[in-house]
Design a protein around this motif. Structure first.
Motif, short mmCIF file in Angstrom:
data_model
loop_
_atom_site.label_atom_id
_atom_site.label_comp_id
_atom_site.label_asym_id
_atom_site.label_seq_id
_atom_site.Cartn_x
_atom_site.Cartn_y
_atom_site.Cartn_z
N ASN A 350 -6.76 3.35 -1.66
CA ASN A 350 -7.23 2.08 -1.71
C ASN A 350 -8.66 1.73 -2.35
OD1 ASN A 350 -9.47 3.20 -0.25
ND2 ASN A 350 -8.77 2.81 1.99
N GLN A 351 -9.12 2.77 -3.30
CA GLN A 351 -10.25 2.63 -4.01
C GLN A 351 -10.13 1.24 -5.00
OE1 GLN A 351 -10.96 5.65 -6.64
NE2 GLN A 351 -8.98 6.14 -6.93
N HIS A 352 -9.18 0.97 -5.28
CA HIS A 352 -9.17 -0.34 -6.36
C HIS A 352 -8.60 -1.53 -5.49
CE1 HIS A 352 -9.98 2.51 -9.47
NE2 HIS A 352 -8.92 3.27 -9.22
N GLY A 355 -9.94 -7.54 -0.76
CA GLY A 355 -9.47 -8.31 0.19
C GLY A 355 -9.29 -7.35 1.42
N ALA A 356 -8.19 -7.93 2.55
CA ALA A 356 -8.10 -7.20 3.68
C ALA A 356 -7.57 -6.07 3.42
CB ALA A 356 -6.86 -8.16 4.37
N ALA A 374 -17.93 1.90 10.61
CA ALA A 374 -17.62 1.45 9.14
C ALA A 374 -17.23 -0.18 9.12
CB ALA A 374 -16.22 2.25 8.74
N TYR A 375 -17.62 -0.68 7.94
CA TYR A 375 -17.42 -2.30 7.76
C TYR A 375 -17.17 -2.63 6.54
CZ TYR A 375 -21.96 -2.29 5.86
OH TYR A 375 -22.95 -2.03 4.83
N ARG A 376 -16.71 -3.93 6.55
CA ARG A 376 -16.58 -4.56 5.28
C ARG A 376 -17.13 -5.90 5.35
NH1 ARG A 376 -11.31 -5.94 5.27
NH2 ARG A 376 -10.51 -3.85 4.62
N GLU A 383 -13.81 -14.67 4.94
CA GLU A 383 -12.58 -13.82 5.67
C GLU A 383 -12.65 -12.35 5.23
OE1 GLU A 383 -10.17 -15.50 7.23
OE2 GLU A 383 -11.09 -17.19 7.07
N ASN A 384 -11.91 -11.60 5.78
CA ASN A 384 -11.69 -10.26 5.56
C ASN A 384 -12.80 -9.39 6.12
OD1 ASN A 384 -8.98 -10.54 4.25
ND2 ASN A 384 -10.00 -11.05 2.71
#
Length: 440
Positions: A350-352, A355-356, A374-376, A383-384
């Motif tokens: 998932n490193q590249h 978005g979601a 952990a967060y985004r 969004e996301n």
């Protein structure tokens, strides 16, 4: 001579340590609902078996109470009686291969549908006549299907969620309390406490002649001081599993994300919302330490972040928007199993991505007191954004170390189906369970 005495003393100490380690409980919960899930979250009994070498007890749930007959009945409306009975026999059949294993049937566990205005778990307590069919049917199920006992995960009313206050907020809350009083969880709590004490005594009297175990699972956010007369019930219980997690969840606290299961109290938080407080309450009320097992959840709680939630992720995170979207496996909004959390942490796959699907930023717990998150952050369109508080193998081992340092009975893992039973994350199956066992 002094050397011989010292050597003898060290040998005794080592023996005592070994005996305590070998007698530590590792109680494993297996929710029958996971058998009927679809996809990768379906935990078939064949996938269950690798865990059983580590478990001292297997708690299978959850049986339900019939509203009309007060009898203990099959746990899942998706499982007909034949399938349910088949699962009963399958899980108790594991004892042939793992003779050390004790298998118990659990009742309640927040899986049973309960009308808050007519809680059948409370109405059953209120009538001695209603308790009789429950006790008789419970004894019959345990005996018929070869269980070693019964686990009471009784569905008492939950505490009202408490918001995080600071400064003026705390002052205003205290001012309002003068006029509004405390929130009443159960107007008949004292009566229900006495009646539950009677139920425990009556159940143990029914189970004792056959040598069956009776355990108690204190569900998350149930106030022990309201519903459990600890000195009166503890001698009739073989263990007490404190489900000391889910103190903060996106359902209960939709506007503030925070650690779901800290070991110790955090600043400016409810002093009761941590493992240490819950354990100490039972110890202070004369429950033997060796009967207390600390519950650890193998899943994380996930909030949706907004543009107003900030960029740091440092909890408590305000202006959140309730539950985050469901994971791909468990399909339950606001709840992510450990393999689902692990899949969202930075990795080559998932490193590249953006978005979601982009990776979350992981923040560890060097203090070993509160847990990981952990967060985004939300993007420019709001969004996301997502924030997840969770336990991984390392933090679960920290909690097992806490259990060991306090001389407690052991750990209760909730639930095996939320651990990485397929080994998708690192290749090791049941990594949280293994980490706990190694530390104990």
């Amino acid at each position: 001579m002094k050397f011989v005495i010292l050597l003898f003393a060290l040998s005794l100490a080592a023996l005592a340590t070994a005996q305590h380690a070998s007698s530590s409980h590792l109680v494993c919960y297996y929710d029958g609902n996971s058998y009927v899930r679809e996809g990768l979250s379906k935990l078939h009994t064949n996938d269950l078996e690798p865990a059983l070498q580590f478990c001292s007890h297997l708690v299978y749930g959850y049986a339900s109470i019939s509203q009309t007959s007060n009898k203990l009945v099959s746990p899942n409306d998706k499982l007909d009686l034949d399938i349910g009975a088949g699962l009963y026999r399958t899980v108790t059949g594991f004892k042939k291969k793992y003779p050390h294993l004790k298998v118990l049937l659990s009742v309640g566990g927040d899986r049973d549908e309960v009308d808050p205005d007519n809680n059948k778990y409370l109405t059953l307590l209120e009538s001695a006549n209603a308790r009789i069919p429950f006790i008789n049917s419970a004894h019959s199920l345990v005996k018929t299907y070869g269980f070693d006992g019964l686990d009471l995960a009784w569905q008492f009313p939950k505490n009202k969620p408490k918001k995080v206050h600071s400064g003026i907020g705390k002052f205003w809350k205290g001012f309002k309390k003068i006029f509004s009083g405390d929130f009443v969880v159960d107007e008949k709590a004292e009566e229900h406490k006495e009646e539950f004490t009677a139920l425990v005594r009556e159940l143990k009297n029914a189970l004792r002649p056959d040598g069956y175990l009776l355990g108690l699972s204190v569900l998350p956010n149930v106030n022990s001081s309201l519903f459990y007369d600890v000195p009166a019930i503890v001698n009739n219980l073989d263990y007490v599993n404190l489900h000391a997690y889910d103190f903060q969840t996106p359902e209960r606290n939709p506007e503030v994300a925070d650690f779901p299961a800290p070991i110790y109290e955090l600043n400016e938080r409810n002093p009761e919302s941590n493992i240490n407080f819950q354990v100490q309450y039972w110890l202070n009320n004369h429950c033997p330490a060796t009967k207390i097992n600390v519950g650890i959840a193998a899943y994380g709680r996930a909030w949706k972040l907004t543009k107003d939630s900030g960029l740091t992720g440092l909890p408590p995170v305000v202006e959140t928007d309730g539950v985050a979207p469901a994971g791909t496996q468990t399909q339950k909004p606001g709840l992510l199993s450990w393999p689902e959390v692990c899949g969202k942490l930075p990795n080559p796959a998932n490193q590249h991505l953006k978005g979601a699907d982009g990776p979350l930023r992981k923040v560890g717990d060097p203090t070993k007191r509160f847990g990981n998150y952990a967060y985004r952050s939300a993007d420019d369109s709001g969004e996301n954004g997502i924030w997840v508080g969770y336990d991984d193998p390392d933090t679960a081992a920290n909690k097992a170390a806490f259990v060991k340092s306090r001389g407690l009975g052991g750990v209760a893992l909730v639930d095996l189906s939320f651990d990485d039973f397929r080994g998708a994350c690192t290749g090791d199956k049941y990594p949280i369970l293994r980490a706990i066992k190694f530390k104990l």
